[in-house]
Design a protein around this motif. Structure first.
Motif, mmCIF file in Angstrom:
data_model
loop_
_atom_site.group_PDB
_atom_site.id
_atom_site.type_symbol
_atom_site.label_atom_id
_atom_site.label_comp_id
_atom_site.label_asym_id
_atom_site.label_seq_id
_atom_site.Cartn_x
_atom_site.Cartn_y
_atom_site.Cartn_z
ATOM 1 N N PHE A 169 0.830 -1.205 0.000
ATOM 2 C CA PHE A 169 0.000 0.000 0.000
ATOM 3 C C PHE A 169 0.867 1.259 0.000
ATOM 4 C CE2 PHE A 169 -2.378 3.297 2.285
ATOM 5 C CZ PHE A 169 -3.471 3.393 1.450
ATOM 6 N N PHE A 170 1.902 1.285 0.848
ATOM 7 C CA PHE A 170 2.812 2.438 0.873
ATOM 8 C C PHE A 170 3.494 2.630 -0.475
ATOM 9 C CE2 PHE A 170 3.375 2.158 5.672
ATOM 10 C CZ PHE A 170 2.657 3.308 5.896
ATOM 11 N N LEU A 171 3.977 1.541 -1.067
ATOM 12 C CA LEU A 171 4.699 1.642 -2.332
ATOM 13 C C LEU A 171 3.799 2.076 -3.486
ATOM 14 C CD1 LEU A 171 7.029 -1.473 -2.119
ATOM 15 C CD2 LEU A 171 7.656 0.927 -1.843
ATOM 16 N N LEU A 172 2.509 1.755 -3.418
ATOM 17 C CA LEU A 172 1.595 2.146 -4.488
ATOM 18 C C LEU A 172 1.038 3.554 -4.319
ATOM 19 C CD1 LEU A 172 -0.447 -1.140 -5.026
ATOM 20 C CD2 LEU A 172 1.333 -0.196 -6.479
ATOM 21 N N THR A 173 0.834 3.992 -3.087
ATOM 22 C CA THR A 173 0.142 5.267 -2.886
ATOM 23 C C THR A 173 1.068 6.464 -2.681
ATOM 24 O OG1 THR A 173 -0.070 4.811 -0.522
ATOM 25 C CG2 THR A 173 -1.907 4.166 -1.957
ATOM 26 N N ALA A 174 2.216 6.284 -2.057
ATOM 27 C CA ALA A 174 3.083 7.434 -1.753
ATOM 28 C C ALA A 174 3.588 8.156 -2.994
ATOM 29 C CB ALA A 174 4.237 6.998 -0.861
ATOM 30 N N PRO A 175 4.079 7.476 -4.030
ATOM 31 C CA PRO A 175 4.541 8.218 -5.210
ATOM 32 C C PRO A 175 3.409 8.938 -5.942
ATOM 33 C CG PRO A 175 5.421 5.989 -5.239
ATOM 34 C CD PRO A 175 4.421 6.046 -4.140
ATOM 35 N N VAL A 176 2.255 8.319 -6.012
ATOM 36 C CA VAL A 176 1.115 8.947 -6.695
ATOM 37 C C VAL A 176 0.654 10.176 -5.925
ATOM 38 C CG1 VAL A 176 -1.267 8.607 -7.430
ATOM 39 C CG2 VAL A 176 0.399 6.788 -7.748
ATOM 40 N N ALA A 177 0.563 10.054 -4.607
ATOM 41 C CA ALA A 177 0.135 11.191 -3.786
ATOM 42 C C ALA A 177 1.136 12.339 -3.866
ATOM 43 C CB ALA A 177 -0.039 10.748 -2.339
ATOM 44 N N ALA A 178 2.436 12.031 -3.826
ATOM 45 C CA ALA A 178 3.456 13.082 -3.918
ATOM 46 C C ALA A 178 3.398 13.785 -5.267
ATOM 47 C CB ALA A 178 4.839 12.486 -3.688
ATOM 48 N N HIS A 179 3.189 13.024 -6.335
ATOM 49 C CA HIS A 179 3.102 13.623 -7.666
ATOM 50 C C HIS A 179 1.888 14.553 -7.761
ATOM 51 C CE1 HIS A 179 3.237 14.017 -12.007
ATOM 52 N NE2 HIS A 179 1.960 13.676 -12.039
ATOM 53 N N LEU A 180 0.746 14.103 -7.281
ATOM 54 C CA LEU A 180 -0.456 14.931 -7.365
ATOM 55 C C LEU A 180 -0.353 16.173 -6.490
ATOM 56 C CD1 LEU A 180 -3.205 12.175 -7.434
ATOM 57 C CD2 LEU A 180 -2.428 13.609 -9.326
ATOM 58 N N LEU A 181 0.243 16.044 -5.316
ATOM 59 C CA LEU A 181 0.424 17.214 -4.454
ATOM 60 C C LEU A 181 1.401 18.216 -5.070
ATOM 61 C CD1 LEU A 181 0.533 15.593 -0.931
ATOM 62 C CD2 LEU A 181 -1.158 17.203 -1.781
ATOM 63 N N ALA A 182 2.465 17.720 -5.695
ATOM 64 C CA ALA A 182 3.427 18.619 -6.343
ATOM 65 C C ALA A 182 2.785 19.352 -7.514
ATOM 66 C CB ALA A 182 4.643 17.834 -6.805
ATOM 67 N N LYS A 183 1.993 18.646 -8.287
ATOM 68 C CA LYS A 183 1.330 19.284 -9.423
ATOM 69 C C LYS A 183 0.322 20.329 -8.948
ATOM 70 C CE LYS A 183 -0.999 18.315 -13.712
ATOM 71 N NZ LYS A 183 -1.561 17.335 -14.606
ATOM 72 N N ALA A 184 -0.414 20.015 -7.898
ATOM 73 C CA ALA A 184 -1.378 20.976 -7.355
ATOM 74 C C ALA A 184 -0.669 22.185 -6.758
ATOM 75 C CB ALA A 184 -2.245 20.302 -6.291
ATOM 76 N N ALA A 185 0.466 21.978 -6.091
ATOM 77 C CA ALA A 185 1.220 23.103 -5.530
ATOM 78 C C ALA A 185 1.756 23.994 -6.635
ATOM 79 C CB ALA A 185 2.373 22.583 -4.670
ATOM 80 N N TYR A 186 2.218 23.406 -7.731
ATOM 81 C CA TYR A 186 2.740 24.210 -8.836
ATOM 82 C C TYR A 186 1.622 25.022 -9.485
ATOM 83 C CZ TYR A 186 5.819 25.546 -12.617
ATOM 84 O OH TYR A 186 6.587 26.269 -13.477
ATOM 85 N N GLU A 187 0.477 24.394 -9.674
ATOM 86 C CA GLU A 187 -0.650 25.115 -10.283
ATOM 87 C C GLU A 187 -1.212 26.181 -9.361
ATOM 88 O OE1 GLU A 187 -3.427 22.174 -11.601
ATOM 89 O OE2 GLU A 187 -2.084 21.453 -13.182
ATOM 90 N N ALA A 188 -1.022 26.020 -8.040
ATOM 91 C CA ALA A 188 -1.485 27.026 -7.090
ATOM 92 C C ALA A 188 -0.530 28.217 -7.008
ATOM 93 C CB ALA A 188 -1.649 26.411 -5.709
ATOM 94 N N GLY A 189 0.637 28.101 -7.639
ATOM 95 C CA GLY A 189 1.537 29.243 -7.682
ATOM 96 C C GLY A 189 2.842 29.077 -6.934
ATOM 97 N N TYR A 190 3.059 27.943 -6.287
ATOM 98 C CA TYR A 190 4.326 27.719 -5.598
ATOM 99 C C TYR A 190 5.380 27.331 -6.614
ATOM 100 C CZ TYR A 190 1.654 27.654 -1.290
ATOM 101 O OH TYR A 190 0.845 27.992 -0.253
ATOM 102 N N ARG A 191 6.391 28.167 -6.774
ATOM 103 C CA ARG A 191 7.463 27.903 -7.724
ATOM 104 C C ARG A 191 8.649 27.273 -7.006
ATOM 105 N NH1 ARG A 191 3.921 27.757 -10.703
ATOM 106 N NH2 ARG A 191 3.297 29.336 -12.155
ATOM 107 N N PRO A 192 9.451 26.491 -7.715
ATOM 108 C CA PRO A 192 10.644 25.893 -7.095
ATOM 109 C C PRO A 192 11.643 26.958 -6.657
ATOM 110 C CG PRO A 192 10.118 24.800 -9.170
ATOM 111 C CD PRO A 192 9.234 26.009 -9.083
ATOM 112 N N CYS A 193 12.467 26.619 -5.672
ATOM 113 C CA CYS A 193 13.462 27.566 -5.175
ATOM 114 C C CYS A 193 14.572 27.756 -6.211
ATOM 115 C CB CYS A 193 14.033 27.095 -3.838
ATOM 116 S SG CYS A 193 15.070 25.645 -3.957
ATOM 117 N N ALA A 194 15.486 28.651 -5.920
ATOM 118 C CA ALA A 194 16.559 28.982 -6.866
ATOM 119 C C ALA A 194 17.531 27.823 -7.072
ATOM 120 C CB ALA A 194 17.320 30.209 -6.377
ATOM 121 N N ASP A 195 17.595 26.892 -6.140
ATOM 122 C CA ASP A 195 18.495 25.740 -6.301
ATOM 123 C C ASP A 195 18.030 24.794 -7.399
ATOM 124 O OD1 ASP A 195 20.074 26.701 -4.309
ATOM 125 O OD2 ASP A 195 19.265 25.379 -2.751
ATOM 126 N N THR A 196 16.775 24.857 -7.773
ATOM 127 C CA THR A 196 16.257 24.034 -8.861
ATOM 128 C C THR A 196 16.704 24.669 -10.169
ATOM 129 O OG1 THR A 196 14.355 23.432 -7.527
ATOM 130 C CG2 THR A 196 14.181 23.066 -9.885
#
Length: 111
Positions: free
Chosen positions: A74-101
């Motif tokens: 369950f952890f191996l199936l859900t954690a990567p999908v949840a992290a990807h969806l949260l990152a995409k939602a954060a980017y669309e909400a306006g959070y940009r990566p830091c200067a190190d990226t």
């Protein structure tokens, strides 16, 4: 319980808890939401998975072993999908990566 099993369980538990500690330190120390999400999803999943494997090795009941391995899957199936969806939602909400990226693949079309 066999002393060899106790040593194996101890080593796997300590290793899992070290990964969980690294994940929690990463959540506190890393610079932006994307780096923090990476630390939480990768190291946290590995740490909790190793601790569940230690539980499965320690338990001598088939129902506990089955639930522990189901938890790992369950952890191996859900954690990567949840992290990807949260990152995409954060980017669309306006959070940009830091200067190190160095490369912002999602921002290339917006320039």
């Amino acid at each position: 319980m066999n002393p060899v099993y106790e040593i194996i369980v101890g080593i796997v538990l300590v290793t899992g808890s070290i990964f969980a500690l690294i994940a929690s330190i990463g959540l506190l120390r890393l610079k932006d939401v994307y780096m923090r999400m990476h630390a939480g999803s990768k190291a946290g999943t590995l740490g909790s998975g190793l601790m569940l494997v230690a539980l499965a090795v320690h338990a001598h009941q088939i129902d506990v072993i089955t639930r522990a391995f189901a938890g790992v899957v369950f952890f191996l199936l859900t954690a990567p999908v949840a992290a990807h969806l949260l990152a995409k939602a954060a980017y669309e909400a306006g959070y940009r990566p830091c200067a190190d990226t160095k490369i912002d693949e999602m921002g290339k079309g917006n320039e």
